[in-house]
Structures are given as structure tokens and as C-alpha cells.
Design a protein around this motif. Structure first.
Motif, PDB file in Angstrom:
ATOM      1  N   LEU A 100       4.598   4.472  -8.166  1.00  0.00           N
ATOM      2  CA  LEU A 100       5.935   4.530  -8.976  1.00  0.00           C
ATOM      3  C   LEU A 100       6.945   3.597  -8.548  1.00  0.00           C
ATOM      4  N   GLN A 101       7.349   3.876  -7.108  1.00  0.00           N
ATOM      5  CA  GLN A 101       8.237   3.082  -6.365  1.00  0.00           C
ATOM      6  C   GLN A 101       8.155   1.579  -6.884  1.00  0.00           C
ATOM      7  N   TYR A 102       7.000   0.900  -6.457  1.00  0.00           N
ATOM      8  CA  TYR A 102       6.864  -0.451  -6.779  1.00  0.00           C
ATOM      9  C   TYR A 102       6.803  -0.789  -8.305  1.00  0.00           C
ATOM     10  N   SER A 138      11.832   8.072  -6.202  1.00  0.00           N
ATOM     11  CA  SER A 138      10.482   8.125  -6.075  1.00  0.00           C
ATOM     12  C   SER A 138      10.002   8.280  -4.496  1.00  0.00           C
ATOM     13  N   SER A 139      10.723   7.181  -3.866  1.00  0.00           N
ATOM     14  CA  SER A 139      10.277   7.080  -2.392  1.00  0.00           C
ATOM     15  C   SER A 139      10.861   8.212  -1.636  1.00  0.00           C
ATOM     16  N   THR A 140      12.014   8.673  -2.080  1.00  0.00           N
ATOM     17  CA  THR A 140      12.561   9.966  -1.422  1.00  0.00           C
ATOM     18  C   THR A 140      11.593  11.196  -1.661  1.00  0.00           C
ATOM     19  N   LEU A 141      11.291  11.427  -2.744  1.00  0.00           N
ATOM     20  CA  LEU A 141      10.434  12.489  -2.956  1.00  0.00           C
ATOM     21  C   LEU A 141       9.057  12.442  -2.404  1.00  0.00           C
ATOM     22  N   ALA A 142       8.349  11.379  -2.134  1.00  0.00           N
ATOM     23  CA  ALA A 142       7.266  10.959  -1.240  1.00  0.00           C
ATOM     24  C   ALA A 142       7.511  11.241  -0.024  1.00  0.00           C
TER      25      ALA A 142
END
Length: 305
Positions: free
Chosen positions: A95-97, A179-183
Motif C-alpha cells: 500500500l505504501q509504495y 500505511s507506513s505508520t500502521l505497519a
């Protein structure tokens, strides 16, 4: 003093490893741009997804090989951990990329760099809400503000800002940050029992496979042709992802999330400096130097106990 027990907790060591990660990830910015030109996929969304998929798949396989050579098992402690790795791969890689590449093509680099830095604020807030030992103090808040001002300044090099917002442009960049934060929140919860480099390997491979499947809906893989230089570039990008994610997850395991959030500001600053060094037409102006000072102040205020 640094020893084996505090290799990832002693503040100077944390700064050193975070700087290594920032330099590795920062070098990806100019080199990914170079790779896109070398592969002639500037106008191909499917090609960009394949490029990312190959990069992260190779990175994950590199880490798996390293874990096996070190004598560790590649199996996860609990069956439920595989689901956590799938979620991490989906958010951290796929999702992030996907959001980042599409969003970047529909907005300016200035706005994208500023918006993506919002991930540090999301990370500090989520850490405060989910982890009792990680409060947001006034000093930490000021540090994050200094860091954000540094990112704002480093991007104001002869470019203007406007307040036009689109879903597939600025909106997707914001979704990439979220998305990166949730990961990273999932990583923090699972890293207490899973070896961090192994977590990196699973999330990279799973995320890459999903990216590849998304690319299949757009264009066939045969549309990409690698030459010797572009293949060497791909291998380096894969190596930097393998090394940076493994080190970063080790830092997350041993430190508070909100403290690590400050070091994320180093990434775009390193990206600017390395772009100036590696790309033609890029020049270092005084705002970048002032930004470095602001970022360092932000790191000291945020990470100091």
C-alpha cells in the motif's frame, strides 16, 4: 558506553544506525529515478509496480539467506505471526509504495515530501495511544515541530507551494504515510518475539508478491527488459532495502516509537543531499543547510531522556 547489550539503545548508537538507514533510503530517491529512466517506464504504472516488486522480493530473499546462514530458523514462533507479517507487508510495502508512486505522479515533489513527513506525527500519536510507556511530552512535540520545519525548509529551494489537493495526488501521499505508520505499530507489537530481520524478510516478500499481482492487472511483466547496468542498480536497491529495514526494525524493537519517529526526518534530508550529489541539475542551496540544523535540534529534543 557502547556494548553488545545496548547496541541499539545507547543514544549515540541509535543515531548512528538511524543515520545509516537514512543514507540508504535517501540514496534510493535518486537511484529509483535513474532506474525508471533506464527502464523507460516513466509513463508506465505497471512498470513501476514491477520495478518495486522485483526490488523488494530480492531484498526479502537476501534477508532470508542471511538468517539461514546465521543458523537461525526462518519459521515464526506462532501461527498467528504469519498473519501479522501479511498485514505488515500489505501496509509497509504494497500500500505504501502503490499510494506513493501514484500520488507522486499527480503532485509536486515539494508537496509530497512535506506530506509524507506527516508519518512521524502519526507514529508519535499512535505510539502515545497504544503504548503506556511512550507519552507525548511538550519537549517531544517541539522536537517534532522542528523536524517538520526542517523538511519544509529543505524543500523550499526555488519552488512554490499551493493549497490545491486531489485524492490521487496529495491524498494518496497522505495515505502512504498512514500505511507506513500502521505497519510500524504492528512491528512494535510483534517484534518482542520475532527476530526483526526475519520480520523484514517476510513483509518484503509478501508485499512484493502483492505488488507483482497488481502489476499483472495493468501490463504484462514482459514489458520490462533489464540491461547489465539496470540489473546492477536493482541489486543495490534490493540490498539497501534489506539492510535498512532490518536495522530499522531492530531500532523499533528496542526503543520507543515516538523517539524513533524523529529520526524519520533524516530520510528526506539525506535524499536531498544525495540527489544533489548524484543527479544532474540539482543544486544545494542555503535552505538545506538550515534544515539540517533544525532536524538535528528535533532529534535531540525528541530522543533525549
Amino acid at each position: 558506553m557502547l556494548n553488545r547489550d545496548n547496541l541499539f539503545t545507547w543514544p549515540p548508537a541509535v543515531f548512528f544506525w538511524a543515520l545509516i538507514c537514512a543514507l540508504l533510503w535517501g540514496s534510493a530517491f535518486p537511484l529509483v529515478k535513474t532506474g525508471i529512466v533506464m527502464l523507460s517506464i516513466q509513463d508506465s504504472t505497471g512498470g513501476k509496480l514491477y520495478f518495486a516488486a522485483y526490488r523488494f522480493l530480492l531484498a526479502g530473499l537476501m534477508i532470508f539467506a542471511g538468517v539461514r546462514l546465521s543458523g537461525r530458523s526462518v519459521s515464526l514462533p506462532r501461527p498467528g505471526d504469519y498473519g501479522a507479517m501479511a498485514i505488515t507487508g500489505l501496509f509497509q510495502t504494497t500500500l505504501q509504495y502503490t499510494f506513493f508512486y501514484i500520488g507522486l505522479s499527480n503532485t509536486t515533489g515539494v508537496k509530497a515530501s512535506i506530506i509524507i513527513s506527516a508519518g512521524s506525527f502519526f507514529l508519535a500519536l499512535c505510539s502515545h495511544l497504544l503504548f503506556k510507556d511512550d507519552p507525548i511530552t511538550s519537549r517531544k512535540s517541539i522536537g517534532l515541530i522542528f523536524g517538520f520545519l526542517g523538511i519544509l525548509l529543505v524543500n523550499l529551494q526555488g519552488h512554490g507551494l499551493d493549497f490545491q489537493v486531489t485524492l490521487t495526488g496529495e491524498g494518496f501521499i497522505l495515505l502512504a504515510a498512514i500505511s507506513s505508520t500502521l505497519a510500524l505499530v504492528v512491528v512494535k507489537k510483534v517484534s518482542v518475539r520475532v527476530y526483526p530481520p526475519l520480520m523484514s524478510a517476510y513483509q518484503l516478500v509478501i508485499g512484493a508478491l502483492i505488488l507483482f499481482l497488481l502489476g499483472l492487472f495493468l501490463e504484462p511483466p514482459s514489458m520490462m527488459t533489464f540491461s547489465g547496468p539496470s540489473l546492477a542498480l536493482l541489486l543495490y536497491l534490493s540490498f539497501l532495502s534489506a539492510a535498512a529495514f532490518s536495522i530499522w526494525y531492530l531500532l523499533i524493537r528496542h526503543n520507543r516509537l515516538s523517539s524513533i519517529a524523529a529520526y524519520r526526518f533524516l530520510i528526506p534530508v539525506c535524499a536531498v543531499l544525495l540527489s544533489v550529489a548524484l543527479l544532474e541539475g540539482e543544486h544545494l542551496e542555503w535552505p538545506a543547510l538550515v534544515a539540517l540544523v533544525l532536524v538535528c535540534l528535533g532529534i535531540v529534543l525528541t530522543s533525549r531522556e
